[in-house]
Design an enzyme around this catalytic site. Structure first.
Site: not given
Length: 278
Positions: A257, A223
């Protein structure tokens, strides 16, 4: 703390952290390396992640990156449902999670062979979601986000972020239980209506969510909080992801995840070995 999930009649043990491998059936997800579109690519990616030890696959056909294009429910289904059918037939033992905020898509995907609903909106973008999940009797990933993927970056103001998030989760959990949903995972929603400093603060205080009594999922993989901090790009953010995943494990993450299953499994293995050392 609830340490098991009932997935399709089988109990998944969460006493040690597990991994969720991301498969994006989209043309515009933020990390290009995660995008697959043809049947061959979908099966190849699923096979690779399962061979590397992923505990379940998370299939998404609606890009939720900041400012992503909104697509219709019909288009989401057209991308997603064939992939669910394909993977569930080819890999019968694989657990499949569906990354959608639409109750109709979730229901069709579960009937096509999926097992878990992963909703970035916590039921806020489809009022039928909680009722649908309760009817389907499947585990549900409850994420925190404000607004939509199109406008969430303008909704980063909080009087007290952790207090607001705890209220959000505790309220939603009660609503889910009222619909008969008891297999719940908590996702703090890194990058969703949070700026970079808020994301790091959230990571630092992530253990707070353990009082909710449900396993916590960390979705940090590649991210922008990583690559913007390091002044690189998403395709160069694996090392940073591993570092933050390790911090997340120290702060109570039960599920990672990720785009890179092998690296995440290695992080968990080393962390568990460290915990057991005398």
């Amino acid at each position: 703390m609830k340490n098991t999930l009932n997935i399709g009649g089988e109990l998944m043990d969460l006493s040690e952290p597990i991994v969720m491998g991301i498969i994006n059936i989209t043309p515009d997800s933020f990390f290009s390396g995660s995008r697959v579109n043809t049947n061959h690519e979908i099966l190849k990616q699923a096979e690779k992640m399962l061979a590397e030890g992923t505990d379940f696959l998370d299939l998404g056909a609606y890009s939720s990156r900041p400012g992503a294009q909104d697509i219709s429910e019909a288009e989401e289904e057209a991308r997603l449902l064939p992939a669910v059918t394909l993977i569930s037939k080819e890999f019968k033992q694989a657990f499949i999670s569906i990354d959608t905020f639409r109750a109709g898509v979730a229901e069709k995907a579960i009937h096509a062979g999926a097992h878990i609903v992963n909703d970035i909106s916590g039921g806020n973008l489809d009022p039928k979601m909680f009722e649908t999940v309760g009817k389907l009797k499947v585990p549900y990933i409850l994420m925190h986000m404000k607004g939509t993927p199109q406008n969430m970056q303008s909704q980063t103001h909080y009087e007290d972020m952790m207090e607001e998030m705890m209220y959000y989760f505790s309220t939603k959990i009660q609503q889910l239980k009222a619909y008969g949903v008891h297999d719940i995972m908590i996702d703090p929603g890194f990058g969703f209506a949070k700026d970079i400093s808020q994301n790091f603060s959230l990571l630092k205080h992530m253990a707070t969510f353990e009082i909710l009594g449900f396993p916590v999922l960390a979705g940090l993989s590649r991210k922008s909080m990583i690559w913007k901090t390091l002044n690189t790009m998403a395709d160069e953010a694996l090392n940073g992801t591993t570092v933050l995943n390790t911090i997340a494990l120290q702060n109570g993450a039960a599920i990672l995840r990720v785009h890179d299953v092998k690296a995440a499994k290695e992080s968990i293995s080393l962390y568990q070995t460290y915990l057991k050392a005398q």
